[in-house]
Design a protein around this motif. Sequence first.
Motif, PDB file in Angstrom:
ATOM      1  N   PHE A 122       0.876  -1.147   0.076  1.00 39.78           N
ATOM      2  CA  PHE A 122      -0.390  -0.144   0.004  1.00 39.78           C
ATOM      3  C   PHE A 122       0.458   1.263   0.180  1.00 39.78           C
ATOM      4  O   PHE A 122       0.652   2.157  -1.266  1.00 39.78           O
ATOM      5  CB  PHE A 122      -0.733   0.256   0.961  1.00 39.78           C
ATOM      6  N   LEU A 123       1.905   0.951   1.019  1.00 36.51           N
ATOM      7  CA  LEU A 123       2.706   2.453   0.990  1.00 36.51           C
ATOM      8  C   LEU A 123       3.479   2.483  -0.151  1.00 36.51           C
ATOM      9  O   LEU A 123       3.525   4.041  -0.734  1.00 36.51           O
ATOM     10  CB  LEU A 123       3.850   2.354   2.029  1.00 36.51           C
ATOM     11  N   GLU A 124       3.785   1.725  -0.803  1.00 36.83           N
ATOM     12  CA  GLU A 124       4.157   2.044  -2.084  1.00 36.83           C
ATOM     13  C   GLU A 124       3.175   2.970  -3.073  1.00 36.83           C
ATOM     14  O   GLU A 124       3.545   3.209  -4.337  1.00 36.83           O
ATOM     15  CB  GLU A 124       4.405   0.547  -3.160  1.00 36.83           C
ATOM     16  N   LEU A 125       2.315   2.923  -3.397  1.00 36.13           N
ATOM     17  CA  LEU A 125       1.307   3.570  -3.993  1.00 36.13           C
ATOM     18  C   LEU A 125       1.267   5.141  -3.737  1.00 36.13           C
ATOM     19  O   LEU A 125       1.947   5.491  -2.644  1.00 36.13           O
ATOM     20  CB  LEU A 125      -0.042   3.051  -3.739  1.00 36.13           C
ATOM     21  N   HIS A 126       1.018   5.479  -4.726  1.00 33.41           N
ATOM     22  CA  HIS A 126       0.616   7.407  -4.687  1.00 33.41           C
ATOM     23  C   HIS A 126      -0.540   7.772  -4.007  1.00 33.41           C
ATOM     24  O   HIS A 126      -0.885   6.975  -3.911  1.00 33.41           O
ATOM     25  CB  HIS A 126       1.123   7.752  -5.829  1.00 33.41           C
ATOM     26  N   PRO A 127      -0.549   8.958  -3.108  1.00 32.75           N
ATOM     27  CA  PRO A 127      -1.838   9.025  -2.695  1.00 32.75           C
ATOM     28  C   PRO A 127      -2.909   8.864  -3.491  1.00 32.75           C
ATOM     29  O   PRO A 127      -3.885   8.492  -2.341  1.00 32.75           O
ATOM     30  CB  PRO A 127      -0.993  10.710  -2.058  1.00 32.75           C
ATOM     31  N   THR A 128      -2.786   9.563  -4.017  1.00 31.47           N
ATOM     32  CA  THR A 128      -4.111   9.683  -4.845  1.00 31.47           C
ATOM     33  C   THR A 128      -4.237   8.565  -5.519  1.00 31.47           C
ATOM     34  O   THR A 128      -5.812   8.147  -5.532  1.00 31.47           O
ATOM     35  CB  THR A 128      -3.778  10.720  -6.685  1.00 31.47           C
ATOM     36  N   ASP A 129      -3.187   7.178  -5.724  1.00 23.67           N
ATOM     37  CA  ASP A 129      -4.060   5.610  -5.814  1.00 23.67           C
ATOM     38  C   ASP A 129      -5.034   5.605  -4.041  1.00 23.67           C
ATOM     39  O   ASP A 129      -5.090   4.663  -4.341  1.00 23.67           O
ATOM     40  CB  ASP A 129      -2.983   4.962  -6.430  1.00 23.67           C
ATOM     41  N   GLN A 130      -4.473   5.633  -3.391  1.00 25.55           N
ATOM     42  CA  GLN A 130      -3.577   5.099  -1.934  1.00 25.55           C
ATOM     43  C   GLN A 130      -5.501   5.714  -1.867  1.00 25.55           C
ATOM     44  O   GLN A 130      -6.522   5.046  -0.704  1.00 25.55           O
ATOM     45  CB  GLN A 130      -2.982   6.196  -1.277  1.00 25.55           C
ATOM     46  N   MET A 131      -5.550   7.313  -2.006  1.00 28.94           N
ATOM     47  CA  MET A 131      -6.730   7.191  -1.385  1.00 28.94           C
ATOM     48  C   MET A 131      -8.319   6.730  -2.615  1.00 28.94           C
ATOM     49  O   MET A 131      -9.210   6.463  -1.813  1.00 28.94           O
ATOM     50  CB  MET A 131      -6.941   8.764  -2.560  1.00 28.94           C
ATOM     51  N   GLU A 132      -7.867   6.829  -3.784  1.00 31.97           N
ATOM     52  CA  GLU A 132      -8.482   5.743  -4.823  1.00 31.97           C
ATOM     53  C   GLU A 132      -9.265   4.621  -3.653  1.00 31.97           C
ATOM     54  O   GLU A 132     -10.008   3.261  -3.973  1.00 31.97           O
ATOM     55  CB  GLU A 132      -8.519   6.180  -6.017  1.00 31.97           C
ATOM     56  N   LEU A 133      -8.024   4.089  -3.764  1.00 32.52           N
ATOM     57  CA  LEU A 133      -7.549   1.781  -3.047  1.00 32.52           C
ATOM     58  C   LEU A 133      -8.983   2.426  -1.717  1.00 32.52           C
ATOM     59  O   LEU A 133      -9.872   1.791  -1.774  1.00 32.52           O
ATOM     60  CB  LEU A 133      -6.877   1.866  -3.098  1.00 32.52           C
ATOM     61  N   PHE A 134      -8.905   3.334  -0.958  1.00 32.15           N
ATOM     62  CA  PHE A 134      -9.805   3.378  -0.231  1.00 32.15           C
ATOM     63  C   PHE A 134     -10.788   3.373   0.114  1.00 32.15           C
ATOM     64  O   PHE A 134     -12.566   2.755   1.051  1.00 32.15           O
ATOM     65  CB  PHE A 134      -8.831   4.290   0.814  1.00 32.15           C
ATOM     66  N   LEU A 135     -11.012   4.272  -1.244  1.00 35.04           N
ATOM     67  CA  LEU A 135     -12.793   4.657  -1.341  1.00 35.04           C
ATOM     68  C   LEU A 135     -13.247   3.830  -1.943  1.00 35.04           C
ATOM     69  O   LEU A 135     -14.554   3.167  -1.936  1.00 35.04           O
ATOM     70  CB  LEU A 135     -12.827   5.925  -2.781  1.00 35.04           C
ATOM     71  N   ASP A 136     -12.752   2.019  -2.900  1.00 38.19           N
ATOM     72  CA  ASP A 136     -12.836   0.955  -3.172  1.00 38.19           C
ATOM     73  C   ASP A 136     -13.110   0.236  -2.167  1.00 38.19           C
ATOM     74  O   ASP A 136     -13.993  -1.072  -2.563  1.00 38.19           O
ATOM     75  CB  ASP A 136     -12.347   0.472  -3.930  1.00 38.19           C
ATOM     76  N   LEU A 137     -13.182   0.216  -0.741  1.00 40.40           N
ATOM     77  CA  LEU A 137     -12.715  -0.399   0.051  1.00 40.40           C
ATOM     78  C   LEU A 137     -14.461  -0.675   0.105  1.00 40.40           C
ATOM     79  O   LEU A 137     -14.981   0.381   1.113  1.00 40.40           O
ATOM     80  CB  LEU A 137     -11.864  -0.302   1.844  1.00 40.40           C
ATOM     81  N   TYR A 138     -14.770  -1.802   1.016  1.00 40.53           N
ATOM     82  CA  TYR A 138     -16.070  -2.202   1.448  1.00 40.53           C
ATOM     83  C   TYR A 138     -15.785  -1.471   3.639  1.00 40.53           C
ATOM     84  O   TYR A 138     -15.312  -1.776   3.654  1.00 40.53           O
ATOM     85  CB  TYR A 138     -16.231  -3.483   1.923  1.00 40.53           C
ATOM     86  N   ASP A 139     -16.902  -1.070   3.589  1.00 39.28           N
ATOM     87  CA  ASP A 139     -17.274  -0.597   5.134  1.00 39.28           C
ATOM     88  C   ASP A 139     -16.642  -1.299   6.190  1.00 39.28           C
ATOM     89  O   ASP A 139     -16.034  -1.373   6.589  1.00 39.28           O
ATOM     90  CB  ASP A 139     -18.931  -0.381   4.688  1.00 39.28           C
ATOM     91  N   ASP A 140     -16.756  -3.039   5.715  1.00 38.25           N
ATOM     92  CA  ASP A 140     -16.311  -3.666   7.079  1.00 38.25           C
ATOM     93  C   ASP A 140     -14.944  -3.582   7.298  1.00 38.25           C
ATOM     94  O   ASP A 140     -14.075  -4.791   8.380  1.00 38.25           O
ATOM     95  CB  ASP A 140     -16.999  -5.030   6.656  1.00 38.25           C
ATOM     96  N   LYS A 141     -14.456  -3.409   5.657  1.00 39.62           N
ATOM     97  CA  LYS A 141     -12.777  -3.806   5.768  1.00 39.62           C
ATOM     98  C   LYS A 141     -12.311  -2.358   6.384  1.00 39.62           C
ATOM     99  O   LYS A 141     -10.678  -2.600   6.253  1.00 39.62           O
ATOM    100  CB  LYS A 141     -11.935  -4.060   4.279  1.00 39.62           C
ATOM    101  N   ARG A 142     -13.111  -1.262   6.145  1.00 36.77           N
ATOM    102  CA  ARG A 142     -12.157   0.242   7.034  1.00 36.77           C
ATOM    103  C   ARG A 142     -11.708   0.403   8.579  1.00 36.77           C
ATOM    104  O   ARG A 142     -10.859   0.837   8.504  1.00 36.77           O
ATOM    105  CB  ARG A 142     -12.659   1.103   6.731  1.00 36.77           C
TER     106      ARG A 142
END
Length: 453
Positions: free
Chosen positions: A32-52
């Motif tokens: 995860f920390l290898e990703l660009h912050p923008t991609d990190q944000m997009e991945l976070f938004l794609d997470l299901y609520d139970d994984k947050r």
Amino acid sequence: MNRLNEEERQQYFDQIFKTLKYKKKEEFLELFLELHPTDQMELFLDLYDDKRPMFYEYLAAEEFAEIFQGLELDAQHDVILELDKTYAAQMFNYMQSDDVADFIGELEDQDAKNILKAMDKEEADEVLELLSYPDESAGSLMTKEFVSIYAHQEVQQVMADLREKGIDAETIYYLYVVDDKGKLVGVVSLRNLITVPLDEVVENIMSTRIVSVEAHTDQEEVAKLISDYDLLAAPVVTSTNELIGIITVDDVIDVLEEEATEDFGEIAAAKGATDVNMTSFAAAKKRSPWIIMLMFFGLITAGVIGQFEETLEEIVLLAVFIPLIMDSAGNTGTQSLAVMVRSLATGSFEKKGLWNTIRREFGTGIMLGLICAITLMIIVPFIYGSYMLAFVVGLSLFLTLSIATIVGAVVPVIITKLKLDPAIASGPFITTVNDVLGLMIYFTIATTLIAYL
């Protein structure tokens, strides 16, 4: 990490999702920390609520701060409800002060006070300072995370300070030189700093020709200044020239987007209703005053047609061309409006001057009118068998388009002189005015030549 194509990116995301599914914390952090912050944000938004919750557990508050400050305001409001209060307070401490101020500024007073109370005092004081400035001013837009240096320092000392303080700064490409009272006296670029001997004194390499803005300057003016001078950042000063913050180009991009959205809403008579996340009721509430106002303008158009009722009764065929005259006038006027609003917004109007701009638009209207008139004079006789009707419609359209461009160009200028936003000369408003003028020209010419029709 190199930029991935869409397929590779999705595969990488899926790999990270699996680490969460199987609770592989170390592997998750490595990927995860290898990703660009923008991609990190997009991945976070794609997470299901139970994984947050697991996401918050694995990431330190400092690591999540960069993701949170990149989210849209609505998403931030949803996320903050999911965070532990201690974790949230730590996150706000690591965020840029201007981003915290933007978020807190939209909260209820008590909620804002609770967040500020939980933050470190130094960080909270910086946020409070930003909140003290008027909305859409340079002071409210600036960040407090910048590097200032002194004229008497040697380059080697500045470089040592940068290694210590640079990590927390918004940008270090410009270093601002202040005197003992904190007043801005010069600026040094990082390029200049690393290309001179280490024992060189800052005073000898700094530039005293500084482009700065006062804290109460309007944000649109700040954006224009940074754009005109191709700056990465601009220093913000008080009326006594004390350096209090900087505004970076990424904040300016947000301002330009915000102002463009606002102007688009004005031109489309949908001010405040361009947000696709807005409910139908809220959007209707925002748009309804404009629609009602334009409805009454429509009654004026109907009144003009009523004035020439006798002409219409005698030559019913004239009614066929009413939509053509109205649509052409409205479209041409709106084009001129868009050109003029952009010209006023970018400052090119001041360079060209009023008469040059009007002359250009009038010339454009004449050319458009001639092209349309000639086309109609060729087509109408074939369809309706009347050369005189073709002449009436063609002449009317020529005059209408010529005048419509002037109306579209002049009205925004008048509104600007009245110290109002030129975009309020909305497309529908200009269209209605040109509809009325076009119909009056059309029916006046038709009534005058009715004996020949």
